[in-house]
Design a protein around this motif. Structure first.
Motif, mmCIF file in Angstrom:
data_model
loop_
_atom_site.group_PDB
_atom_site.id
_atom_site.type_symbol
_atom_site.label_atom_id
_atom_site.label_comp_id
_atom_site.label_asym_id
_atom_site.label_seq_id
_atom_site.Cartn_x
_atom_site.Cartn_y
_atom_site.Cartn_z
ATOM 1 N N UNK A 412 28.333 108.071 -13.558
ATOM 2 C CA UNK A 412 28.294 108.975 -12.401
ATOM 3 C C UNK A 412 27.241 108.581 -11.385
ATOM 4 N N UNK A 413 26.563 107.455 -11.579
ATOM 5 C CA UNK A 413 25.472 107.049 -10.681
ATOM 6 C C UNK A 413 25.988 106.878 -9.257
ATOM 7 N N UNK A 414 25.353 107.481 -8.256
ATOM 8 C CA UNK A 414 25.854 107.401 -6.877
ATOM 9 C C UNK A 414 25.447 106.116 -6.151
ATOM 10 N N UNK A 415 24.525 105.336 -6.723
ATOM 11 C CA UNK A 415 24.067 104.123 -6.051
ATOM 12 C C UNK A 415 23.558 103.139 -7.087
ATOM 13 N N UNK A 416 23.428 101.867 -6.663
ATOM 14 C CA UNK A 416 22.893 100.850 -7.560
ATOM 15 C C UNK A 416 21.451 101.152 -7.934
ATOM 16 N N UNK A 417 20.691 101.707 -7.007
ATOM 17 C CA UNK A 417 19.299 102.038 -7.291
ATOM 18 C C UNK A 417 19.212 103.091 -8.397
ATOM 19 N N UNK A 418 20.055 104.123 -8.305
ATOM 20 C CA UNK A 418 20.080 105.140 -9.347
ATOM 21 C C UNK A 418 20.525 104.542 -10.678
ATOM 22 N N UNK A 419 21.507 103.657 -10.613
ATOM 23 C CA UNK A 419 22.014 103.015 -11.826
ATOM 24 C C UNK A 419 20.928 102.175 -12.494
ATOM 25 N N UNK A 420 20.123 101.468 -11.699
ATOM 26 C CA UNK A 420 19.018 100.698 -12.259
ATOM 27 C C UNK A 420 18.049 101.610 -13.001
ATOM 28 N N UNK A 421 17.786 102.786 -12.450
ATOM 29 C CA UNK A 421 16.905 103.726 -13.115
ATOM 30 C C UNK A 421 17.472 104.209 -14.437
ATOM 31 N N UNK A 422 18.790 104.498 -14.456
ATOM 32 C CA UNK A 422 19.444 104.937 -15.691
ATOM 33 C C UNK A 422 19.391 103.834 -16.735
ATOM 34 N N UNK A 423 19.677 102.603 -16.298
ATOM 35 C CA UNK A 423 19.650 101.480 -17.243
ATOM 36 C C UNK A 423 18.246 101.281 -17.805
ATOM 37 N N UNK A 424 17.229 101.362 -16.929
ATOM 38 C CA UNK A 424 15.861 101.184 -17.396
ATOM 39 C C UNK A 424 15.447 102.235 -18.406
ATOM 40 N N UNK A 425 15.811 103.498 -18.155
ATOM 41 C CA UNK A 425 15.481 104.573 -19.093
ATOM 42 C C UNK A 425 16.184 104.367 -20.438
ATOM 43 N N UNK A 426 17.451 103.994 -20.380
ATOM 44 C CA UNK A 426 18.192 103.775 -21.621
ATOM 45 C C UNK A 426 17.635 102.574 -22.389
ATOM 46 N N UNK A 427 17.261 101.504 -21.666
ATOM 47 C CA UNK A 427 16.707 100.323 -22.327
ATOM 48 C C UNK A 427 15.386 100.662 -23.014
ATOM 49 N N UNK A 428 14.523 101.428 -22.322
ATOM 50 C CA UNK A 428 13.252 101.833 -22.932
ATOM 51 C C UNK A 428 13.489 102.702 -24.161
ATOM 52 N N UNK A 429 14.486 103.581 -24.070
ATOM 53 C CA UNK A 429 14.799 104.455 -25.196
ATOM 54 C C UNK A 429 15.286 103.638 -26.397
ATOM 55 N N UNK A 430 16.171 102.674 -26.115
ATOM 56 C CA UNK A 430 16.710 101.854 -27.199
ATOM 57 C C UNK A 430 15.640 100.955 -27.804
ATOM 58 N N UNK A 431 14.794 100.338 -26.951
ATOM 59 C CA UNK A 431 13.779 99.434 -27.470
ATOM 60 C C UNK A 431 12.725 100.207 -28.255
ATOM 61 N N UNK A 432 12.518 101.472 -27.922
ATOM 62 C CA UNK A 432 11.565 102.280 -28.672
ATOM 63 C C UNK A 432 11.965 102.485 -30.115
ATOM 64 N N UNK A 433 13.241 102.250 -30.447
ATOM 65 C CA UNK A 433 13.721 102.398 -31.818
ATOM 66 C C UNK A 433 13.574 101.128 -32.643
ATOM 67 N N UNK A 434 13.134 100.036 -32.014
ATOM 68 C CA UNK A 434 13.100 98.768 -32.734
ATOM 69 C C UNK A 434 12.162 98.803 -33.935
ATOM 70 N N UNK A 435 11.193 99.695 -33.906
ATOM 71 C CA UNK A 435 10.332 99.807 -35.081
ATOM 72 C C UNK A 435 11.093 100.220 -36.320
#
Length: 602
Positions: A412-435
């Motif tokens: 549902x992201x309205x722009x590439x900038x918003x999409x980059x933010x969503x991707x960054x948040x999801x990546x940080x969330x996923x990488x936080x589980x690597x432990x």
């Protein structure tokens, strides 16, 4: 299925669906005005090869791929066809001339005769021209057996030899028939040039010229037996395109030969790669002892050459690699992908035109990028669900729920900038589980902080391992996109930046968890890579040469691993899957399929 000269094999057919001008359409046939060859030396319109007219009668899509888009791929049939033509191609005889009226007739037996007609707008290399005096006949060699059909030959071969007869007529000879020689059964089939066959040949030439000028690739054949052994099956993707367009049953397994060639990776400092006949020779001199070690690799076994750090490549070796269209990729000593060397490039300008046009369409870029990020988050979520184990022995439900919400936000992201933010948040969330993903046999990874992902430079061994694997994945996608015909530096999600393969970075997003992250987890959790395979200091970490060898071997094993395609249902290796996805992107950009099928395994 095609011979080396572009002609179809012994099981080609005619009639409805065979690819003739009428059979290639659905519904009632409507006549078309012929598109005449403009002719003249000043007109920049090349004459049509007669072998391409053969392909057009056999399958218009095949002719478009080869003639307009410049696609080609060898198969066992095409290699066998070249063997059959080896005798006729070995020696080119001068073009015969018809005798004058007062000259006695002479026996004509000429091989590999090139003829071109500015009137018909066609050109052909005739395998053999034989006859007495002014009356001759072309002999066209075919690799298979004579088909048991009413006219003793299929329509594509009959049209091809008919056009050869017309070329001989224009050259001043009397030619009332052509001859097809089927090498497997050692039979000759005479093809009389009657009015009906001549009209069919003219219509085929006009149809091919009209199709090429239209700029629209014909649809694939539907459930046709011709596709099974066609050498361009893995390029055309007839079943896959038909399935995605909703007009065909479940796709048949991809009919592509197994690629036995593998990358040659050289990382030894000071190594030198040269060529000896059909072999690459890697030499390394030991300055302490003065001795020199040699390693050889046959060129037929090499799919690409990967150079890391201070490695030199001789000009003869590079020339041979370019001739064989074997790419060379260049990396820094630490594995950072710098670029690649290829031959003159793919001829498919039409594909790059579609790519550039779509890259300047903000709506398309956003729509395509949403799918990429959605697939990446979905695959990262699956990786965590399968591997993460918390204190209670279960996967972190809260993280999985948030990643599911991130998928919805991405779509549902309205722009590439918003999409980059969503991707960054999801990546940080996923990488936080690597432990919770890492369970190395020798204990916790030292200095690893799962709360943050560090890149330049990597702060710890896990980040160093991931950065190296992502560089390898970017290299694999860059090579594959270039081979298909794309410009890997013009993307849709990642914006152009000097030296950055934006399209390769786009396409690798869903494959980060599937390939790179999975390899990293496997290497660490199985103990295949250990702390001694890293050099740490000054707040950064990097792989040792031995560690890189281990990672490269695991990465190539992963690419060779087969999975079930989530859309088409057949088994395919990751290495082949990258090519399939690249070609489907081309079909999507050309408008053949409405939606690009992102890879999200179950």
């Amino acid at each position: 299925m095609v011979d080396d000269d572009g002609s179809d094999g012994p099981d080609s057919g005619s009639g409805p669906g065979s690819g003739t001008a009428a059979g290639s359409r659905s519904g009632p046939w409507q006549p078309e005005l012929p598109l005449a060859f403009p002719g003249g030396k000043t007109v920049d319109v090349p004459p049509l090869p007669v072998r391409m007219v053969n392909e057009f009668v056999y399958c218009p899509r095949l002719a478009y791929l080869e003639w307009v888009q410049g696609e080609w791929s060898d198969s066992a049939d095409t290699v066998e066809g070249r063997t059959v033509h080896r005798r006729t191609d070995g020696k080119a005889d001068p073009t015969p001339e018809p005798p004058a009226e007062d000259e006695p007739p002479e026996r004509i037996h000429a091989r590999s005769v090139w003829l071109t007609s500015d009137t018909l707008g066609i050109t052909a290399k005739l395998d053999l021209v034989e006859g007495d005096g002014a009356r001759v006949a072309p002999v066209d060699y075919k690799r298979g057996k004579r088909p048991h059909v009413e006219k003793r030959a299929h329509a594509p071969e009959r049209v091809q030899v008919a056009l050869q007869c017309l070329l001989l007529r224009e050259a001043g000879f009397q030619c009332d028939e052509g001859i097809l020689y089927f090498a497997a059964s050692r039979e000759r089939v005479r093809v009389p040039l009657d009015a009906d066959l001549e009209a069919e040949a003219h219509a085929a030439v006009s149809g091919l010229r009209l199709m090429a000028a239209s700029g629209h690739i014909p649809p694939p054949l539907s459930d046709s037996p011709k596709c099974i052994r066609c050498s361009l099956n893995a390029i055309c993707l007839p079943d896959e395109v038909g399935w995605l367009r909703g007009r065909q049953s479940e796709p048949r397994p991809l009919a592509a030969g197994r690629d036995e060639a593998l990358p040659l990776v050289v990382q030894a400092n000071g190594a030198r790669i040269g060529k000896s006949e059909h072999t690459l020779v890697v030499t390394l001199r030991d300055d302490d002892t003065g001795t020199e070690s040699r390693t050889e690799a046959r060129l037929v076994d090499v799919s690409e050459v990967v150079l890391m750090g201070n490695v030199s490549l001789t000009a003869p070796a590079l020339h041979e690699l370019l001739r064989r269209e074997i790419p060379v990729s260049w990396h820094s000593y630490g594995g950072w992908f710098l670029g690649h060397s290829v031959s003159s490039g793919h001829k498919n300008v039409e594909l790059r035109t579609h790519q550039y046009r779509a890259s300047f369409d903000p709506a398309f870029c956003l729509r395509f990028a949403r799918g990429l990020v959605d697939a990446k988050i979905a695959n990262a979520r699956t990786l965590i669900r399968r591997n993460a184990r918390g204190a209670d022995g279960a996967a972190p439900a809260e993280v999985l729920d948030k990643l599911s919400r991130d998928r919805k936000a991405a779509l549902a992201a309205p722009s590439l900038e918003t999409l980059l933010g969503v991707e960054g948040s999801a990546a940080a969330r996923a990488f936080g589980c690597w432990g919770t993903l890492l369970r190395p046999p020798e204990g916790p990874v030292p200095a690893f902080d799962p709360a943050r992902r560090s890149r330049r430079p990597p702060a710890d061994p896990v980040n160093a391992l991931l950065s190296f694997l992502y560089s390898m994945l970017a290299r694999a996608w860059t090579i594959r996109l270039s081979a298909v015909g794309f410009d890997p530096f013009r993307g849709f999600y990642h914006q152009p930046r000097y030296g950055r393969p934006a399209l390769a970075l786009d396409m690798m997003e869903p494959f980060r968890p599937l390939i790179a992250d999975s390899v990293a987890l496997q290497l660490i959790n199985t103990g295949e890579i250990k702390a001694r395979d890293f050099i740490t200091g000054g707040g950064s970490a990097t792989l040792t040469p031995g560690g890189r060898r281990t990672v490269i071997a695991a990465f190539e094993r992963r690419l060779s691993q087969e999975i079930t395609h989530p859309v088409f249902g057949y088994r395919v290796s990751y290495r082949r899957l990258l090519e399939v996805q690249a070609r489907l992107l081309g079909r999507h950009l050309a408008g053949e399929i409405a939606e690009y099928p992102h890879i999200i395994p179950r």
